[in-house]
Each structure stands twice: as structure tokens, then as C-alpha cells.
Motif scaffolding. Structure first.
Motif: not given
Ligand code: FES
Length: 228
Positions: A207-213
Motif C-alpha cells: 500500500a502507499g497513499c491509503r486513499m485510492g490514488v
């Protein structure tokens, strides 16, 4: 596609060509006094605008409300002092102590609210709250410019679990784990993403941004039904 590729393929020393910034979140030609409202990293596009127009006459009438959690999360402070010295009115608000934007704060920091033009950038929830505050203060829609920093939050309106769905079950095929949870809790809690649910199970999805981007957490659904 880009973020994972950058992470995997780009090496130190490679050359990267960047285009100029693009998008709709730009200054209008309005002569109304401008109020910029930034939440956390949402300051970045606003900061670019403010930097670009320092020599314009409106600058000395403009103000920036900058919301950050606390003094440790503050960034650009030196640059903001520089903008302040150029005439911009800067107010930094520490949400941990002073709370998030509301009617009281808006009245405290902004005079003649309905006469101003607003530029808002920050997390989805903050944008939604600010938009509805401004609208209820009779700011015309055309004078509210905003940009979601991250993805626009899902509207949960009309998103009800079917009666038949007493429990939602997720089977993770690689790790052979299984989770069941109450759909209503899932809908009501804006924290309960599938990513977080997986992590609560001890799984460690990329995971990276954790906000769907960034799409790094993307995976394939083999079977099942999805609320979208
Ligand atoms: S989209 Fe970035 S972590 Fe899921």
C-alpha cells in the motif's frame, strides 16, 4: 500505473521529464477578495498559486487559513512567513487544539464571508464541510473553488446493505484467511476500508497513499459482490 512503475523501475540517476502543472483549480478573474483554505498537504496547489502571484494587487487583500493537526505537522513555515511579509494574511490553525473548520471559526477568521471568493484544498471531509459552510453563508457556488487532495469521498447516501446481507465475508485467497463483519458497521465507519480490514487480520498488503490514488493496493476480485 505510474506510481508502482516508478517504485519498481526508476533507478537513481535516471532522468525524469515533468510537464507543467495542469487542472481546473486555478485563479479566476474575479475581483472579489480571495480566501484560501488549506488542510494539511492541500496547501501545495494553493502555495503554488500564492507564489506565482505575489506581485499582484489582490495579494495584500487575500488571506490564507492553513489547517494542520499540530505544530509538529507544520511545513512551509519559513515560506509562509515570506508570503506574509509580502502582504498575505496568514492564519495557521492547529486542529488538535483549535478544532476543525466550523461556523464559529469561519466568522472569527473571515470578515464579510458572503463577499469573498474561496479556494479550498484538503482532505475530502474537510472540503465537504467547508463547502456546505460557505453555501450556508450565502457564498455563491461560482465563488467556491475546490480541489480534493486525494479522492473524492464516496457518497454513502442510498448505500444500504441488503437485508439478506447479515454479514459480509471476505476470503483472502493467497493467505487463506477469512474475515466476516457487519455490513452496517462497515458503511458507518469511514475508517473501515478493505485495506484496513486486511491489516487488522495481520495481512500486509502492499500500500502507499491509503486513499485510492496510487493503486498500489490493487488486487483482483475472483468472486463476490461489491458496493460501489
Ligand atoms: S490506492 Fe494507494 S494504497 Fe490503495
Amino acid at each position: 500505473a505510474v506510481t508502482p512503475w516508478l517504485n519498481q523501475a526508476l533507478k537513481s540517476g535516471d532522468t525524469v521529464y515533468l510537464s507543467e502543472a495542469q487542472g481546473d483549480f486555478q485563479l479566476s478573474n474575479s475581483v472579489k477578495d480571495k480566501v484560501f483554505i488549506a488542510g494539511g498537504s492541500g496547501l501545495t496547489p494553493i502555495f503554488s498559486m500564492l507564489n506565482e502571484y505575489q506581485s499582484n494587487a489582490w495579494y495584500k487583500q487575500a488571506q490564507l487559513l492553513f489547517y494542520v493537526n499540530n505544530s509538529q505537522s507544520l511545513f512551509f513555515s519559513e515560506q509562509l512567513s515570506h508570503l506574509e511579509a509580502k502582504g498575505l494574511q496568514v492564519t495557521t490553525i492547529y486542529s488538535d487544539h483549535q478544532g476543525r473548520i466550523d461556523q464559529q471559526q469561519l466568522e472569527m477568521f473571515v470578515e464579510d464571508i458572503s463577499e469573498k471568493e474561496f479556494y479550498v484544498c484538503g482532505p475530502g471531509k474537510m472540503i465537504e464541510i467547508t463547502q456546505s459552510l460557505l453555501t450556508s453563508n450565502t457564498v455563491p457556488e461560482a465563488d467556491i473553488h475546490f480541489e480534493y487532495f486525494g479522492q473524492q469521498p464516496l457518497s454513502l447516501e442510498g448505500m444500504n446493505a441488503d437485508d439478506a446481507d447479515e454479514l459480509i465475508q471476505v476470503d483472502y485467497l493467497d493467505s487463506r484467511k477469512q474475515v466476516t463483519f457487519d455490513p452496517q458497521q462497515f458503511i458507518e465507519s469511514d475508517k473501515a476500508t478493505l485495506l484496513e480490514i486486511s491489516e487488522n487480520q495481520g495481512l500486509k498488503p502492499v500500500a502507499g497513499c491509503r486513499m485510492g490514488v496510487c493503486h498500489q493496493c490493487i488486487c483482483k476480485k475472483k468472486t463476490g459482490r461489491v458496493f460501489n
